[in-house]
Design an enzyme around this catalytic site. Structure first.
Site, PDB file in Angstrom:
ATOM      1  CD1 TRP A 232      -9.547 100.406 -26.145  1.00  0.00           C
ATOM      2  CD2 TRP A 232     -10.717 102.156 -26.880  1.00  0.00           C
ATOM      3  NE1 TRP A 232      -9.588 101.346 -25.142  1.00  0.00           N
ATOM      4  CE2 TRP A 232     -10.303 102.423 -25.566  1.00  0.00           C
ATOM      5  CE3 TRP A 232     -11.475 103.112 -27.561  1.00  0.00           C
ATOM      6  CZ2 TRP A 232     -10.608 103.615 -24.914  1.00  0.00           C
ATOM      7  CZ3 TRP A 232     -11.791 104.300 -26.903  1.00  0.00           C
ATOM      8  CH2 TRP A 232     -11.361 104.537 -25.601  1.00  0.00           C
ATOM      9  CG  HIS A 233     -14.306 103.453 -30.070  1.00  0.00           C
ATOM     10  ND1 HIS A 233     -13.074 103.517 -30.686  1.00  0.00           N
ATOM     11  CD2 HIS A 233     -14.552 104.690 -29.581  1.00  0.00           C
ATOM     12  CE1 HIS A 233     -12.603 104.755 -30.583  1.00  0.00           C
ATOM     13  NE2 HIS A 233     -13.482 105.480 -29.915  1.00  0.00           N
ATOM     14  N   GLY A 234     -15.945  99.156 -28.920  1.00  0.00           N
ATOM     15  CA  GLY A 234     -17.065  98.303 -28.564  1.00  0.00           C
ATOM     16  C   GLY A 234     -16.986  96.929 -29.193  1.00  0.00           C
TER      17      GLY A 234
END
Length: 467
Positions: free
Chosen positions: A320-322
């Site tokens: 989700w963060h990248g």
């Protein structure tokens, strides 16, 4: 637009607040806030604002449709809506990552894939999670679907939390969208929280950025001292940067009459990784718990499945963060630590002295920050080798010449001084008046110093804008 920028602080925010409070009705203020929120977003994303608008319209209609259905039709509608939201996220945020890795896998076969870079809309991870929580809670009958486009639009776009959180559940602000009270007391508390967040960003996080860049970006092979000082600087930077943004968002929300959720609670004081995730980015960790971990079965499906659920949740948390293997491995690292603690290490920790438990948790978090900050796995490997001393034990060899800025020193000194004052204040005849005066002076001092740095152009985008 960045909260700590001249355009926001000197132009956008004053004009918005003036127009917002001229309007008397909640309905009118909702319209003003929605319009300015769209301007705020379009300032940096003039083309991709259409993606945000499409997401708002689609999820509003989907919520109304789901609310009117029963049984299997209701479940199918929810599945289709969730799939559509995740497809949007995958296309804009992950498709290039997927194609790049498929190209590498197919290369030995003489095949290849290519795709023109697709730019992800700012804050798409956050407003997609807002959309998912809204339609899922409508499905769960937590509240009826909202038929008011302006209220739903404002829930999605409210500019304090639009691009970097905190992740707000619709239920949290549902009543406030229809009716809210603006008082001088709430506004003054909100302004104070906003100033503290601004100071955290401008006076601490931004001042440490050059030290982080020296270790992670500029030095080909940082020395042992360079690597550890750079990692320590980043550990402080990311907390003050993200917590600063969250405080600014919460502060503006209070001024407008909204109560947004707290996002941090002294995470670096944690004595385990389990505790860390109860204190760090709390709106994300609670979202993952309620909409992913528990639906997977949580801890009610046996020990083996529980461990798999934990690992799966944090793998997806990293992703989700990248769209990068660095973030995937960062999520795997935290998932593995949580599994390790659940397997019995937490009981061993419980018999260990608190300072050792704190050191374990902090070092584990810092080890993960290397993956989080490095541009790729190759660079992360270089930093890890430096931390272990394989790139030499020389002193500080590649470091900015300046010492800590006067701003950071002043903030630290003032904070220590304020911590020693309560006993003296209680001994006076008017403790409440003196405490309020000192607190007001400290807040004004932080604001004035922060504005000097903002006016000089010494600021950078918030780190979580990239997510």
């Amino acid at each position: 637009m960045v909260f700590s920028s001249i355009s926001f602080l000197f132009f956008f925010l004053p004009v918005f607040l003036a127009v917002y409070f001229i309007v008397a009705s909640t309905r009118g203020r909702n319209s003003v806030a929605l319009l300015f929120s769209l301007v705020f977003y379009a300032w940096g994303e003039p083309r991709l604002v259409l993606v945000l608008l499409a997401s708002i319209g689609f999820n509003m209609l989907a919520g109304l449709y789901i609310d009117r259905r029963e049984g299997r039709a209701r479940a199918v509608a929810l599945a289709a809506t969730v799939t559509a939201n995740l497809t949007l996220l995958i296309v804009y945020k992950y498709i290039n990552f997927i194609v790049e890795n498929l190209d590498v896998a197919l290369h030995p076969l003489g095949l290849g894939l290519s795709l023109a870079p697709i730019r992800a809309p700012l804050g798409i991870s956050f407003y997609t999670f807002h959309a998912l929580s809204y339609v899922i809670d409508v499905y769960r009958r937590r509240f009826p679907a909202n038929r008011n486009l302006f209220e739903i639009g404002l829930y999605f776009t409210l500019f304090p939390q639009l691009v970097a959180g905190p992740i707000v559940r619709y239920k949290t602000v549902a009543r406030q969208l229809r009716s809210r009270t603006n008082t001088f007391g709430r506004a003054s508390v909100g302004a104070r929280i906003f100033v503290i967040g601004l100071a955290q960003k401008v006076l601490v996080a931004d001042q440490l950025a050059r030290f982080v860049e020296a270790a992670f970006d500029l030095a080909p092979e940082p020395s042992f001292a360079d690597a550890w000082l750079g990692l320590l600087a980043y550990t402080i930077q990311i907390y003050f940067d993200f917590n600063g943004y969250s405080n600014m968002a919460v502060g503006i929300g209070l001024v407008l009459g909204f109560t947004l959720p707290r996002n941090f609670r002294l995470p670096y004081s944690s004595l385990s990784i389990t505790e860390f995730w109860r204190r760090w980015h709390m709106s994300l960790s609670s979202w993952l718990r309620d909409y992913l971990y528990i639906p997977l079965g949580g801890n009610r499906v046996g020990e083996r499945r529980t461990l798999m659920n934990l690992a799966t949740v944090f793998l997806l948390c990293g992703l989700w963060h990248g769209a990068s293997w660095n973030f995937v491995l960062w999520g795997v690292w935290h998932g593995a630590l949580l599994v390790f603690e659940r397997l019995g290490f937490s009981r061993l920790l419980g018999r260990t002295a608190p300072p050792l438990r704190w050191a374990y948790a902090l070092l584990a978090v810092m080890a993960g920050w290397v993956l989080f900050r490095a541009h790729d796995l190759l660079r992360a490997g270089t930093i890890y080798r430096s931390l272990l001393g394989f790139n030499g034990f020389e002193g500080v060899t590649f470091w900015p010449g300046a010492e800590l800025t006067p701003a950071v020193i002043l903030v630290l000194i003032s904070g220590c001084a304020l911590a020693t004052l309560p006993r003296w204040i209680r001994a006076t005849e008017k403790p409440a008046l003196i405490e309020a005066a000192l607190d007001g002076a400290w807040t004004l001092g932080l604001f004035a110093l922060s504005m000097l740095y903002v006016a000089s152009g010494v600021y950078s985008p918030f780190l979580y804008f990239r997510f």
